[in-house]
Scaffold this active site. Structure first.
Site, short mmCIF file in Angstrom:
data_model
loop_
_atom_site.label_atom_id
_atom_site.label_comp_id
_atom_site.label_asym_id
_atom_site.label_seq_id
_atom_site.Cartn_x
_atom_site.Cartn_y
_atom_site.Cartn_z
N ARG A 67 0.73 -1.20 0.14
CA ARG A 67 0.07 0.12 -0.11
C ARG A 67 1.08 1.39 0.06
NH1 ARG A 67 -3.10 2.70 5.00
NH2 ARG A 67 -3.62 4.72 3.59
N GLU A 126 -7.44 8.45 6.60
CA GLU A 126 -7.58 9.03 7.82
C GLU A 126 -8.42 10.56 7.58
OE1 GLU A 126 -4.56 8.44 10.31
OE2 GLU A 126 -4.83 6.51 10.23
N GLU A 161 -3.42 -0.22 8.03
CA GLU A 161 -2.17 0.00 8.98
C GLU A 161 -2.29 -0.54 10.47
OE1 GLU A 161 -1.46 4.17 9.34
OE2 GLU A 161 -2.11 4.46 7.27
N ASN A 183 -7.30 1.39 10.09
CA ASN A 183 -5.99 1.60 10.83
C ASN A 183 -6.18 1.52 12.30
OD1 ASN A 183 -5.42 2.27 8.14
ND2 ASN A 183 -4.94 4.42 8.19
N HIS A 194 -3.39 11.04 0.83
CA HIS A 194 -2.77 10.73 2.21
C HIS A 194 -1.99 12.05 2.67
CE1 HIS A 194 -1.20 7.31 5.02
NE2 HIS A 194 -0.80 8.32 5.48
N TYR A 238 -4.32 1.70 16.01
CA TYR A 238 -2.80 1.90 16.78
C TYR A 238 -3.31 1.92 18.34
CZ TYR A 238 -0.60 3.46 12.72
OH TYR A 238 -0.03 3.35 11.24
C1 BGC Z 1 -1.08 7.61 9.34
C2 BGC Z 1 0.27 7.49 9.10
C3 BGC Z 1 1.22 7.57 10.26
C4 BGC Z 1 0.87 6.55 11.36
C5 BGC Z 1 1.63 6.79 12.51
C6 BGC Z 1 -1.46 6.85 10.81
O1 BGC Z 1 -2.31 7.79 11.39
O2 BGC Z 1 -1.89 7.13 8.37
O3 BGC Z 1 0.73 8.29 7.78
O4 BGC Z 1 2.61 7.58 9.89
O5 BGC Z 1 -0.42 6.86 11.55
O6 BGC Z 1 1.46 7.76 13.21
#
Ligand code: BGC
Length: 424
Positions: A73, A162, A338, A280, A117, A282
């Site tokens: 990607r 995002e 992601e 995505n 992006h 985290y």
């Molecule tokens: C984004 C990336 C970023 C990653 C880590 C995501 O929110 O799409 O561009 O590098 O998080 O912060």
């Protein structure tokens, strides 16, 4: 264990890796402007050179090939295709992505292209950027140009990356380009991005038979506190982060209570059918009742978890929870577009290996519980320009020495390679 045809991949974005900002007829983007303003980025870093991927893409495709991924990607820099954000395609810009896509296909890697992006052409920002409805129409035209050029070879399209972050960090808090801090007055940028998404879907359908999705960053909400006000704050945050950028796409309209500049017919454009949801992930977010009247919630740091070097809690079970919740809410196919973590250590990076193995396991559990997950993309293959953090935060499976551009695979690169091989 993982379904037939499951795609293992990695993700990047143009401004974070390409560099070569003045080459190939590229125009300026809002990130060129923003990163050159003093005080915006840690250490005054910019994406001028980044990973120099524009010149080194062949070497990077070799790294992808060595990893054994099914898919890669990347994002297309709008100002390489349309330097001023409108008008005909810039042939040199198109040629770069042509070469990249062909190099990937030669190695048996599916090209997965994100159209936006975050690197909006500065010329469009000068006319209002995402505050202007017109930008949505320019985005649709740009999508048509990219579809015409690459529609026969890109295997999966992602319209926006995002949009939540663009609205909140770029236009509400001002920590990202274009640096606007308008709090809830930023909301029109959400609607205009989604309108642009719908127009882009329609354009791509005319140019390509490949599936289309969007990459949204989702975060399971952890309500901190047990008052009604805390729960209401949790629901408000959930509407903003997890529902606003999904429900109108699926024809469900906007969550209640948000003031958006919707005109007649907009919701039909936005609801152009898509093929999957991109997720995505985290970390979860702690939320409690608001302490000011600027936002309807307070964000609270979650403690009790290990932290990455970004200070983000490591909560793999949050990914299972997210995927199963999204499955229950919407019942759509999903890609984890992601997933990754910032740790500087190299060449050995045990924390990243622990992070990734926990998160792929979380995906496996979600699938076992019925979620239709079709792929998993690690952020990122290379250390790169981490937006407001500059080069300070490193997300790569591959370490990059930004003085010499030498790439050195970390232990996590070998771990992911062996893991992928083991699923075959
Ligand atoms: C984004 C990336 C970023 C990653 C880590 C995501 O929110 O799409 O561009 O590098 O998080 O912060």
């Amino acid at each position: 264990m993982f379904p037939q045809g499951f795609k293992w991949g990695v993700s990047t974005a143009a401004y974070q890796i390409e560099g070569a900002v003045d080459e190939g007829g590229r125009g300026r983007s809002i990130w060129d402007t923003f990163s050159h303003e003093s005080g915006r980025i840690t250490n005054g870093d910019t994406g001028d050179v980044a990973c120099d991927h524009y010149h080194r893409y062949r070497e990077d495709v070799e790294l992808l090939s060595g990893l054994g991924v099914d898919a890669y990607r990347f994002s297309i820099a709008w100002p390489r295709i349309q330097p001023d954000g409108k008008g005909p395609a810039n042939a040199e810009g198109v040629a770069f992505y042509d070469r990249l896509v062909d190099a990937l296909l030669e190695r048996g890697i599916d090209p997965v292209a994100t159209l936006f992006h975050w690197d909006l052409p500065q010329a469009l920002q000068d006319e209002g950027g995402w505050f202007s409805r017109e930008t949505a129409y320019r985005f649709g035209e740009y999508a048509d140009l990219v579809g015409a050029a690459l529609g026969d070879r890109v295997k999966l399209w992602i319209t926006l990356n995002e949009p939540f972050v663009v609205t909140v960090y770029g236009h509400a808090f001002g920590m990202h380009a274009p640096g606007e801090a308008r709090m809830l007055d930023a909301l029109p940028t959400a609607h205009h991005q989604l309108l642009g998404h719908g127009l882009a879907v329609a354009a791509l359908r005319g140019r390509s038979a490949s599936p289309i999705t969007i990459a949204n960053n989702h975060s399971p909400v952890r309500v901190i506190g047990d008052s009604d006000a805390d729960r209401a704050a949790g629901a408000a945050f959930d509407a903003l982060q997890n529902r606003l950028f999904v429900e109108p796409l699926l024809g469900l309209g906007y969550p209640e209570g948000l003031q958006l500049p919707v005109r007649e017919g907009d919701l039909d454009i936005i609801a152009a059918p898509i093929d999957a949801l991109g997720v995505n992930y985290y970390n979860p977010t702690g939320i409690s009742a608001p302490s000011t009247d600027e936002l309807p919630f307070d964000m609270v740091v979650l403690d009790g978890y290990p932290m990455t070097e970004f200070g983000w809690p490591v909560v793999p079970e949050g990914l299972t929870e997210l995927l199963t919740d999204l499955h229950t809410r919407y019942g759509r196919p999903m890609y984890v577009t992601e997933s990754g973590c910032a740790y500087e250590a190299w060449p050995e990076d045990p924390d990243r290996i622990a992070y990734l193995s926990g998160h792929v396991e979380a995906v496996r559990t979600a699938i076992a519980k019925g979620a239709d997950v079709r792929g998993y993309f690690v952020w990122s293959i290379l250390d790169n320009f981490e937006w407001a953090e500059g080069y300070d935060k490193r997300f790569g499976l591959v370490h990059v020495d930004f003085d010499t551009q030498v790439r050195t695979p970390r232990a996590s690169y070998r771990w992911y390679r062996d893991f992928i091989a083991g699923t075959r």
